[in-house]
Scaffold this motif. Structure first.
Motif, PDB file in Angstrom:
ATOM      1  N   ALA A  25       0.968  -1.173  -0.058  1.00 17.66           N
ATOM      2  CA  ALA A  25      -0.111   0.079   0.022  1.00 17.66           C
ATOM      3  C   ALA A  25       0.993   1.131   0.145  1.00 17.66           C
ATOM      4  CB  ALA A  25      -0.891  -0.156   1.215  1.00 17.66           C
ATOM      5  N   GLY A  26       2.030   1.220   0.752  1.00 14.39           N
ATOM      6  CA  GLY A  26       2.819   2.419   0.679  1.00 14.39           C
ATOM      7  C   GLY A  26       3.812   2.553  -0.656  1.00 14.39           C
ATOM      8  N   LEU A  27       3.981   1.546  -1.113  1.00 12.17           N
ATOM      9  CA  LEU A  27       4.632   1.677  -2.516  1.00 12.17           C
ATOM     10  C   LEU A  27       3.683   2.171  -3.509  1.00 12.17           C
ATOM     11  CD1 LEU A  27       6.593  -1.952  -2.538  1.00 12.17           C
ATOM     12  CD2 LEU A  27       7.476   0.386  -2.254  1.00 12.17           C
ATOM     13  N   CYS A  28       2.281   2.102  -3.371  1.00 12.83           N
ATOM     14  CA  CYS A  28       1.555   2.272  -4.348  1.00 12.83           C
ATOM     15  C   CYS A  28       1.027   3.759  -4.418  1.00 12.83           C
ATOM     16  CB  CYS A  28       0.135   1.364  -4.491  1.00 12.83           C
ATOM     17  SG  CYS A  28       0.509  -0.126  -5.176  1.00 12.83           S
ATOM     18  N   CYS A  29       1.507   4.546  -3.217  1.00 11.75           N
ATOM     19  CA  CYS A  29       0.762   5.925  -2.903  1.00 11.75           C
ATOM     20  C   CYS A  29       1.960   7.050  -3.729  1.00 11.75           C
ATOM     21  CB  CYS A  29       0.989   6.164  -1.511  1.00 11.75           C
ATOM     22  SG  CYS A  29      -0.252   4.972  -0.589  1.00 11.75           S
ATOM     23  N   ASP A  48      -3.776  12.594  -1.902  1.00 10.20           N
ATOM     24  CA  ASP A  48      -5.050  11.925  -1.447  1.00 10.20           C
ATOM     25  C   ASP A  48      -5.074  11.606  -0.049  1.00 10.20           C
ATOM     26  OD1 ASP A  48      -7.637  10.236  -2.621  1.00 10.20           O
ATOM     27  OD2 ASP A  48      -6.323   8.935  -1.370  1.00 10.20           O
ATOM     28  N   THR A  49      -6.112  11.743   0.420  1.00 10.16           N
ATOM     29  CA  THR A  49      -6.261  11.717   2.061  1.00 10.16           C
ATOM     30  C   THR A  49      -6.404  10.018   2.308  1.00 10.16           C
ATOM     31  OG1 THR A  49      -8.663  11.852   2.009  1.00 10.16           O
ATOM     32  CG2 THR A  49      -7.243  13.976   2.749  1.00 10.16           C
ATOM     33  N   THR A  50      -6.628   9.190   1.601  1.00 10.05           N
ATOM     34  CA  THR A  50      -7.067   7.771   1.675  1.00 10.05           C
ATOM     35  C   THR A  50      -5.550   7.356   1.589  1.00 10.05           C
ATOM     36  OG1 THR A  50      -9.077   7.531   0.752  1.00 10.05           O
ATOM     37  CG2 THR A  50      -7.987   5.651   0.814  1.00 10.05           C
ATOM     38  N   GLU A  51      -4.780   7.756   0.538  1.00  9.80           N
ATOM     39  CA  GLU A  51      -3.399   7.365   0.468  1.00  9.80           C
ATOM     40  C   GLU A  51      -2.785   7.769   1.604  1.00  9.80           C
ATOM     41  OE1 GLU A  51      -1.311   8.446  -3.064  1.00  9.80           O
ATOM     42  OE2 GLU A  51      -2.573   7.164  -4.399  1.00  9.80           O
ATOM     43  N   GLY A  52      -2.726   8.970   2.280  1.00 13.62           N
ATOM     44  CA  GLY A  52      -2.180   9.560   3.424  1.00 13.62           C
ATOM     45  C   GLY A  52      -2.491   8.584   4.606  1.00 13.62           C
ATOM     46  N   ALA A  53      -3.793   8.076   4.755  1.00  9.19           N
ATOM     47  CA  ALA A  53      -4.071   7.218   5.936  1.00  9.19           C
ATOM     48  C   ALA A  53      -3.279   5.806   5.620  1.00  9.19           C
ATOM     49  CB  ALA A  53      -5.523   6.771   5.828  1.00  9.19           C
ATOM     50  N   LEU A  54      -3.149   5.615   4.491  1.00  8.49           N
ATOM     51  CA  LEU A  54      -2.441   4.261   4.169  1.00  8.49           C
ATOM     52  C   LEU A  54      -0.836   4.464   4.695  1.00  8.49           C
ATOM     53  CD1 LEU A  54      -3.899   3.217   0.780  1.00  8.49           C
ATOM     54  CD2 LEU A  54      -4.150   1.899   3.019  1.00  8.49           C
ATOM     55  N   LEU A  55      -0.285   5.485   4.090  1.00  5.03           N
ATOM     56  CA  LEU A  55       1.054   5.880   4.819  1.00  5.03           C
ATOM     57  C   LEU A  55       1.490   5.882   6.239  1.00  5.03           C
ATOM     58  CD1 LEU A  55       1.994   8.502   1.825  1.00  5.03           C
ATOM     59  CD2 LEU A  55       2.769   6.102   2.199  1.00  5.03           C
ATOM     60  N   VAL A  57      -0.454   4.472   8.643  1.00  5.92           N
ATOM     61  CA  VAL A  57      -0.628   3.198   9.137  1.00  5.92           C
ATOM     62  C   VAL A  57       0.798   2.203   8.755  1.00  5.92           C
ATOM     63  CG1 VAL A  57      -1.810   2.000   7.526  1.00  5.92           C
ATOM     64  CG2 VAL A  57      -2.105   1.334   9.762  1.00  5.92           C
ATOM     65  N   ALA A  58       1.297   2.620   7.541  1.00  4.11           N
ATOM     66  CA  ALA A  58       2.398   1.738   7.153  1.00  4.11           C
ATOM     67  C   ALA A  58       3.726   2.140   8.134  1.00  4.11           C
ATOM     68  CB  ALA A  58       2.674   2.020   5.383  1.00  4.11           C
ATOM     69  N   GLY A  62       6.267   0.146  11.052  1.00  2.00           N
ATOM     70  CA  GLY A  62       7.550  -0.154  10.531  1.00  2.00           C
ATOM     71  C   GLY A  62       8.018   0.053   9.406  1.00  2.00           C
ATOM     72  N   GLN A  63       7.184   0.171   8.179  1.00  4.87           N
ATOM     73  CA  GLN A  63       7.522   0.312   6.924  1.00  4.87           C
ATOM     74  C   GLN A  63       7.698   1.477   6.453  1.00  4.87           C
ATOM     75  OE1 GLN A  63       7.420  -2.466   5.120  1.00  4.87           O
ATOM     76  NE2 GLN A  63       6.580  -3.641   7.070  1.00  4.87           N
ATOM     77  N   ALA A  64       9.110   1.858   5.822  1.00  2.00           N
ATOM     78  CA  ALA A  64       9.489   3.280   5.320  1.00  2.00           C
ATOM     79  C   ALA A  64       9.951   2.848   3.736  1.00  2.00           C
ATOM     80  CB  ALA A  64      10.632   3.531   6.125  1.00  2.00           C
ATOM     81  N   CYS A  65       9.320   3.262   2.955  1.00  2.00           N
ATOM     82  CA  CYS A  65       9.536   2.951   1.368  1.00  2.00           C
ATOM     83  C   CYS A  65       9.677   4.434   0.679  1.00  2.00           C
ATOM     84  CB  CYS A  65       8.631   2.167   0.755  1.00  2.00           C
ATOM     85  SG  CYS A  65       8.484   0.540   1.420  1.00  2.00           S
ATOM     86  N   VAL A  66      10.454   4.500  -0.180  1.00  2.00           N
ATOM     87  CA  VAL A  66      10.687   5.638  -0.741  1.00  2.00           C
ATOM     88  C   VAL A  66      10.835   5.286  -2.303  1.00  2.00           C
ATOM     89  CG1 VAL A  66      12.215   7.490  -1.280  1.00  2.00           C
ATOM     90  CG2 VAL A  66      12.221   6.521   1.019  1.00  2.00           C
ATOM     91  N   LYS A  67       9.930   6.079  -3.266  1.00  2.00           N
ATOM     92  CA  LYS A  67      10.122   5.993  -4.687  1.00  2.00           C
ATOM     93  C   LYS A  67      10.415   7.406  -5.381  1.00  2.00           C
ATOM     94  CE  LYS A  67       5.248   6.632  -5.519  1.00  2.00           C
ATOM     95  NZ  LYS A  67       3.902   6.189  -5.745  1.00  2.00           N
ATOM     96  N   GLY A  68      11.158   7.098  -6.526  1.00  4.16           N
ATOM     97  CA  GLY A  68      11.520   8.227  -7.144  1.00  4.16           C
ATOM     98  C   GLY A  68      12.348   8.183  -8.370  1.00  4.16           C
TER      99      GLY A  68
END
Length: 138
Positions: A25-29, A48-55, A57-58, A62-68
């Motif tokens: 979920a965090g990777l898809c945001c 998006d606030t829904t994505e914000g909620a997913l981030l 909770v992730a 203890g999940q920390a993902c970065v994309k770029g």
């Protein structure tokens, strides 16, 4: 889940059971969490606030993902994980990743890199969270 609002302080009960779900979920945001800038402010979401909620909770789990952009992200990676084993991201491996990225981009493809950072405590500042990353390699 404990905590309030968009601040990633708190925790998720039985986080191991939902770890993979939250990672994906965090990777898809495409949304970003913005930490408070003062003592009277709360964290907020850019996007998006829904994505914000997913981030949120992730992060609590203890999940920390970065994309770029691959060049930017690779510059921040110190390790690579291959077949479940983690080791240093050598100059050779880094050059191979850049070459693959450049080749795909030259074919007209949009290329993104994804890396992660292991959280051992409370969520760090954005700059710290986006350094010393691990590049997962499949």
């Amino acid at each position: 889940m404990s905590g309030v609002g968009y601040e990633p302080s708190g925790e998720v009960a039985d986080a191991a059971e939902v770890s993979e779900l939250l990672r994906v979920a965090g990777l898809c945001c495409i949304t970003r969490l913005v930490p408070p800038t003062g003592p009277r402010e709360h964290g907020r979401v850019l996007g998006d606030t829904t994505e914000g909620a997913l981030l949120v909770v992730a992060a609590k789990a203890g999940q920390a993902c970065v994309k770029g952009a691959p060049g930017e992200l690779l510059a921040r990676c110190t390790d690579v994980e291959w077949d479940g084993r983690r080791g240093p991201l050598t100059g050779t491996a880094r050059a191979a990743a850049v070459a693959t990225s450049d080749e795909r981009a030259s074919q007209g493809l949009r290329v993104l890199a994804v890396a992660r950072w292991a959280l051992d405590g409370p969520r760090p500042a954005q700059e710290e969270a986006e350094s010393a990353l691990t590049l997962p390699h499949q």
